[in-house]
Design an enzyme around this catalytic site. Structure first.
Site, PDB file in Angstrom:
ATOM      1  N   HIS A   1       0.817  -1.211   0.000  1.00  0.00           N
ATOM      2  CA  HIS A   1       0.000   0.000   0.000  1.00  0.00           C
ATOM      3  C   HIS A   1       0.854   1.266   0.000  1.00  0.00           C
ATOM      4  O   HIS A   1       2.054   1.246   0.303  1.00  0.00           O
ATOM      5  CB  HIS A   1      -0.914   0.009   1.229  1.00  0.00           C
ATOM      6  CG  HIS A   1      -0.158   0.035   2.530  1.00  0.00           C
ATOM      7  ND1 HIS A   1       0.401   1.181   3.059  1.00  0.00           N
ATOM      8  CD2 HIS A   1       0.134  -0.950   3.409  1.00  0.00           C
ATOM      9  CE1 HIS A   1       0.992   0.915   4.201  1.00  0.00           C
ATOM     10  NE2 HIS A   1       0.858  -0.374   4.429  1.00  0.00           N
TER      11      HIS A   1
ATOM     12  N   GLU B   1      -2.132  -7.029   7.321  1.00  0.00           N
ATOM     13  CA  GLU B   1      -0.860  -6.983   8.029  1.00  0.00           C
ATOM     14  C   GLU B   1      -0.930  -7.884   9.257  1.00  0.00           C
ATOM     15  O   GLU B   1      -2.020  -8.278   9.701  1.00  0.00           O
ATOM     16  CB  GLU B   1      -0.572  -5.525   8.440  1.00  0.00           C
ATOM     17  CG  GLU B   1       0.724  -5.300   9.207  1.00  0.00           C
ATOM     18  CD  GLU B   1       1.953  -5.662   8.405  1.00  0.00           C
ATOM     19  OE1 GLU B   1       2.253  -6.879   8.363  1.00  0.00           O
ATOM     20  OE2 GLU B   1       2.605  -4.772   7.837  1.00  0.00           O
TER      21      GLU B   1
END
Length: 215
Positions: free
Chosen positions: A12, A87
């Site tokens: 990202h 994550e």
């Protein structure tokens, strides 16, 4: 039909917490203006490079999903959002700056540095559990897209785990793979084994990439 399944993992774009060296984990932080520019540059570069992807996946966390939206618009691909690409949950370390964590939670920080694969960092996700989640994600992609090329927008820690799986790096060894924001990271599966094809490609970013670890 190709028998090789290729997966391109994109990290990202940058968030304020990345810039502050603050650990995010599952905390849902947005892209900052720099990260939005990175996401736009990523989308443009993928469009101009002429890569053909059969499907686009993204973590459900906002910083990944918003990056994926830019890519989706550029490539005309719908996005499958799946929390399996999140994550690592880093427990009580979430929200702490790297400079502050050793003083705030010294025992947990030492377990983190030692890469104790069974330690959950105070209610988070152990390295072993994180590895098992990454394995499930890869198995899911291969089962659904054998012989295809897939793009996944995810996170630095998640991409490090994918690198470990593809390169057969031990879970308790120190990180060797850098994962800059919106870098492109290619792995492939030939039906038997994974391999790393290309890693940490930031040619499309010039000076826009910020390399962070475990954030």
């Amino acid at each position: 039909m190709s028998t090789i399944t290729r997966i391109c993992f994109a990290r990202h774009g940058e968030t304020d917490w990345n810039a502050e060296r603050r650990m995010q984990g599952h905390i849902d932080t947005p892209l900052n203006s720099h990260g939005q520019a990175q996401a736009q540059r990523l989308a443009q570069s993928l469009q101009h490079a002429g890569h053909t992807f059969n499907h686009l996946y993204s973590s459900d966390l906002q910083r990944a999903a918003d990056t994926a939206k830019q890519v989706s618009h550029a490539l005309g691909l719908s996005i499958t959002i799946d929390p399996i690409f999140r994550e690592r949950h880093v427990g009580v370390l979430q929200g702490l700056r790297l400079d502050d964590a050793p003083h705030a939670v010294p025992e947990v920080w030492q377990a983190h540095l030692a890469r104790d694969i069974q330690h959950d960092l105070g209610g988070g996700e152990s390295i072993q559990a994180f590895h098992e989640r990454a394995q499930r994600a890869l198995a899911m992609l291969v089962a659904a897209h054998q012989g295809q090329t897939i793009l996944v927008v995810s996170h630095g820690g998640t991409l490090d785990m994918m690198y470990r799986i593809a390169s057969k790096q031990a879970l308790d060894q120190a990180r060797v793979a850098v994962v800059p924001n919106t870098s492109l990271n290619w792995i492939a599966y030939d039906g038997k084994t994974w391999s790393v094809e290309r890693w940490a490609d930031t040619d499309h970013l010039s000076t826009l990439a910020l390399d962070n670890v475990d954030l």
